[in-house]
Design a protein around this motif. Structure first.
Motif, short mmCIF file in Angstrom:
data_model
loop_
_atom_site.label_atom_id
_atom_site.label_comp_id
_atom_site.label_asym_id
_atom_site.label_seq_id
_atom_site.Cartn_x
_atom_site.Cartn_y
_atom_site.Cartn_z
N ALA A 71 -7.32 1.85 -8.63
CA ALA A 71 -8.58 1.52 -7.96
C ALA A 71 -8.41 1.82 -6.48
CB ALA A 71 -8.93 0.05 -8.17
N ASP A 72 -9.52 2.07 -5.81
CA ASP A 72 -9.44 2.39 -4.39
C ASP A 72 -10.32 1.48 -3.55
OD1 ASP A 72 -11.89 3.37 -5.17
OD2 ASP A 72 -11.53 5.41 -4.46
N HIS A 73 -10.30 0.19 -3.86
CA HIS A 73 -11.06 -0.79 -3.07
C HIS A 73 -10.65 -0.76 -1.60
CE1 HIS A 73 -11.15 -3.53 -6.90
NE2 HIS A 73 -11.58 -2.32 -7.14
N MET A 74 -9.35 -0.51 -1.38
CA MET A 74 -8.80 -0.47 -0.03
C MET A 74 -7.88 0.75 0.07
SD MET A 74 -7.81 -4.52 0.30
CE MET A 74 -7.12 -4.35 1.93
N GLU A 75 -7.74 1.30 1.27
CA GLU A 75 -6.85 2.44 1.47
C GLU A 75 -5.44 2.07 1.07
OE1 GLU A 75 -5.47 5.51 4.98
OE2 GLU A 75 -7.18 4.20 5.32
N GLY A 76 -4.79 2.95 0.28
CA GLY A 76 -3.41 2.72 -0.13
C GLY A 76 -3.27 1.89 -1.39
N MET A 77 -4.39 1.50 -1.98
CA MET A 77 -4.33 0.69 -3.19
C MET A 77 -4.09 1.54 -4.44
SD MET A 77 -7.26 -1.81 -4.75
CE MET A 77 -6.78 -3.34 -4.00
N ASP A 78 -4.76 2.68 -4.55
CA ASP A 78 -4.65 3.54 -5.73
C ASP A 78 -3.22 4.03 -5.90
OD1 ASP A 78 -5.56 4.89 -7.99
OD2 ASP A 78 -6.12 6.67 -6.84
N GLY A 79 -2.62 3.71 -7.04
CA GLY A 79 -1.25 4.13 -7.34
C GLY A 79 -0.19 3.15 -6.88
N ALA A 80 -0.59 2.07 -6.24
CA ALA A 80 0.37 1.08 -5.75
C ALA A 80 0.86 0.18 -6.89
CB ALA A 80 -0.25 0.21 -4.66
N GLU A 81 2.14 -0.15 -6.86
CA GLU A 81 2.69 -1.11 -7.80
C GLU A 81 2.33 -2.51 -7.30
OE1 GLU A 81 7.11 -2.32 -8.64
OE2 GLU A 81 6.64 -0.49 -9.76
N ALA A 82 1.91 -3.36 -8.22
CA ALA A 82 1.46 -4.69 -7.85
C ALA A 82 2.04 -5.74 -8.79
CB ALA A 82 -0.07 -4.76 -7.91
N VAL A 83 2.04 -6.97 -8.31
CA VAL A 83 2.44 -8.12 -9.12
C VAL A 83 1.20 -8.99 -9.31
CG1 VAL A 83 3.89 -10.19 -9.22
CG2 VAL A 83 4.81 -8.06 -8.28
N ILE A 84 0.96 -9.40 -10.54
CA ILE A 84 -0.17 -10.28 -10.84
C ILE A 84 0.13 -11.66 -10.28
CG2 ILE A 84 -1.52 -11.37 -12.68
CD1 ILE A 84 -1.90 -8.32 -12.62
N ASP A 85 -0.77 -12.17 -9.43
CA ASP A 85 -0.63 -13.52 -8.88
C ASP A 85 -1.35 -14.55 -9.75
OD1 ASP A 85 0.85 -12.71 -6.60
OD2 ASP A 85 -1.00 -12.12 -5.60
N SER A 86 -2.57 -14.21 -10.18
CA SER A 86 -3.36 -15.10 -11.03
C SER A 86 -4.43 -14.26 -11.71
CB SER A 86 -4.00 -16.22 -10.20
OG SER A 86 -4.92 -15.68 -9.27
N PRO B 42 0.82 -1.21 0.00
CA PRO B 42 0.00 0.00 0.00
C PRO B 42 0.85 1.27 0.00
CG PRO B 42 -0.86 -1.57 1.58
CD PRO B 42 0.48 -2.10 1.12
N THR B 43 0.35 2.30 -0.66
CA THR B 43 1.05 3.58 -0.71
C THR B 43 1.06 4.27 0.65
OG1 THR B 43 -0.98 4.71 -1.41
CG2 THR B 43 0.50 3.91 -3.15
N THR B 44 0.28 3.76 1.60
CA THR B 44 0.20 4.34 2.94
C THR B 44 1.32 3.85 3.85
OG1 THR B 44 -1.26 2.54 3.59
CG2 THR B 44 -2.32 4.58 2.85
N GLY B 45 2.15 2.91 3.34
CA GLY B 45 3.25 2.39 4.14
C GLY B 45 2.87 1.21 5.01
N GLU B 46 1.64 0.74 4.89
CA GLU B 46 1.21 -0.42 5.68
C GLU B 46 1.83 -1.70 5.14
OE1 GLU B 46 -3.01 -0.48 6.44
OE2 GLU B 46 -3.08 1.70 6.23
N ALA B 47 1.60 -2.79 5.84
CA ALA B 47 2.17 -4.09 5.47
C ALA B 47 1.70 -4.52 4.08
CB ALA B 47 1.77 -5.14 6.50
N PRO B 48 2.55 -5.22 3.35
CA PRO B 48 2.17 -5.72 2.03
C PRO B 48 0.90 -6.57 2.08
CG PRO B 48 4.52 -6.00 2.37
CD PRO B 48 3.93 -5.59 3.69
#
Length: 70
Positions: A49-64, A13-19
């Motif tokens: 997307a902003d489904h959860m706080e810190g999600m919008d703008g976060a870099e992610a890896v596709i799991d499935s 998360p962009t908020t600095g919370e745990a992955p």
């Protein structure tokens, strides 16, 4: 309703919370600069997307991914 690809993603998360691991679901159109073809597991994307706080703008890896109707 339309057919799209839904992804499970892992991101910090962009908020600095745990992955966040294996978050279900982010749809194809919620990925920054999405391309026409679906992404593959291991691809790196940026979430718009902003489904959860810190999600919008976060870099992610596709799991499935899964083809579905939303």
């Amino acid at each position: 309703a339309y057919t799209t690809t839904a992804y499970a993603v892992s991101y910090t998360p962009t908020t600095g919370e745990a992955p966040v691991e294996n978050h279900k679901w982010v749809i194809h159109e919620e990925l920054e600069g999405y391309k026409e073809e679906a992404y593959a597991p291991g691809d790196t994307v940026v979430i718009n997307a902003d489904h959860m706080e810190g999600m919008d703008g976060a870099e992610a890896v596709i799991d499935s991914s899964e083809q579905t109707t939303v």
